[in-house]
Design an enzyme around this catalytic site. Structure first.
Site, short mmCIF file in Angstrom:
data_model
loop_
_atom_site.label_atom_id
_atom_site.label_comp_id
_atom_site.label_asym_id
_atom_site.label_seq_id
_atom_site.Cartn_x
_atom_site.Cartn_y
_atom_site.Cartn_z
CG HIS A 94 2.50 -19.52 -23.22
ND1 HIS A 94 1.61 -19.96 -22.07
CD2 HIS A 94 1.70 -20.15 -24.20
CE1 HIS A 94 0.60 -20.72 -22.40
NE2 HIS A 94 0.55 -20.79 -23.68
CD GLU A 166 -1.57 -18.91 -26.89
OE1 GLU A 166 -1.92 -19.81 -27.46
OE2 GLU A 166 -0.64 -18.78 -26.02
CB SER A 210 -10.20 -23.35 -26.50
OG SER A 210 -9.88 -23.39 -25.09
#
Ligand code: PGA
Length: 247
Positions: A94, A166, A210
Site C-alpha cells: 500500500h 491505486e 476515493s
C-alpha cells in the site's frame, strides 16, 4: 469475473465502531448476498471482525504483514500468525506503507512470496504519485513496482493474487482517477501480467483511490476493472452496502 469490494479500514476504528458497523450490515444482509465483500481491520481487531464477518460471508484480512517468517522482529506480525487466526488475505505494498514506512519493492516482494507460501490471498498495491504522473512516468513506475513485486512468483501462485492499482494522488483526497484514466492503467497492468506469462485475464485488478457510492458503478463498468479497494467510504456501513450493491 465478479467484482470485489475490499474495505481497507486503516487505523480508524475502536471495537464499538466495528460492532455498530456490523449491526447495520446484519440488518441489510440480503444486500450482501452473493457479493465478494472483504474487509481489512487493524490486526488487533481481527478475531472480533472475523467472528461476525464470516456469518455474513465476508472475508477478513490484514492490512500488512512481516516480510520474515519468524524471529526477532519486534512489533511485526508474521503471515503464519495471521493464517493461524483464520486470516483470509493480506494487503501488501500500500502506498502508505511505501511512503510513510519506506518499504521498498524488495521487501514488498518478500511479503508477497511469504504470504502466498502461508496460503493467504494477496492484494498487491501499486500506483504512481502525482509528480510521477505529471512527469509522464506513471507507466514506468507501475511497471517497476509490478515487475519487482512479483519476482519469483509462479503462475500457479498468481491464482491467489490480485493487483490493486491505486494512484497515490487519488488516495484519501477525494480526487478519483477518471474511469478512462483508471481503465488505461488497468489495461496496461494486464499487458504486464501477460508479459510475465501469467494468466492475465484471470487475475483481478482492483482500482483504489476515493471510490465512493457515487462513482463506483462507472468505475466497475470498465473492461479491466474487477473491483475496488476502498478506504474512507468503507468505514460507513451504509456506504459499504451501497458499494457492494453496485459491484
Ligand atoms: P480511499 O483509500 O478510498 O480513502 O481513497 C483507498 C486506499 O488507500 O486503499
Amino acid at each position: 469475473m465478479q467484482n470485489f469490494i475490499v474495505g481497507n479500514w486503516k487505523m480508524n476504528q475502536l471495537s464499538e465502531d466495528i460492532k455498530t458497523f456490523f449491526k447495520t450490515l446484519e440488518e441489510n444482509r440480503q444486500e450482501l448476498k452473493d457479493k465478494n465483500a472483504w474487509v481489512a481491520p487493524q490486526h488487533i481487531h481481527f478475531p472480533l471482525v472475523r467472528e461476525i464477518a464470516t456469518k455474513l460471508g465476508i472475508k477478513t484480512g490484514a492490512q500488512n504483514c512481516s516480510h520474515q517468517e519468524k524471529g526477532a522482529f519486534t512489533g511485526d506480525i508474521s503471515p503464519a500468525a495471521l493464517k493461524d487466526l483464520g486470516c483470509d488475505f493480506v494487503i501488501t505494498g500500500h502506498s502508505e506503507r511505501r511512503t510513510i514506512f519506506k518499504e521498498p519493492d524488495e521487501i514488498i516482494n518478500q511479503k508477497n512470496r511469504l504470504a502466498l507460501k502461508n496460503n493467504l490471498e494477496v492484494i498487491f498495491c501499486v500506483g504512481e504519485t502525482l509528480e510521477e504522473r505529471e512527469a509522464g512516468r506513471a507507466e514506468e513506475v507501475v511497471k517497476k513496482q509490478i515487475f519487482e513485486g512479483l519476482k519469483g512468483i509462479s503462475a500457479t501462485e498468481m491464482k491467489k493474487m490480485m493487483i490493486a492499482y491505486e494512484p497515490v494522488w487519488a488516495i484519501g483526497t477525494g480526487k478519483t482517477a477518471t474511469p478512462l484514466q483508471a481503465q488505461e492503467m488497468h489495461a496496461f497492468a494486464r499487458t504486464l501480467l501477460k508479459e510475465l506469462q501469467y494468466p492475465e485475464t484471470k487475475i483481478p485488478i482492483l482500482y483504489g483511490g476515493s471510490v465512493n457510492p457515487g462513482n463506483v458503478a462507472e468505475l466497475m463498468s470498465q473492461t479491466d476493472i474487477n473491483g475496488a479497494l476502498v478506504g474512507g467510504a468503507s468505514l460507513k456501513a451504509h456506504d459499504f452496502i451501497k458499494l457492494c450493491e453496485a459491484s
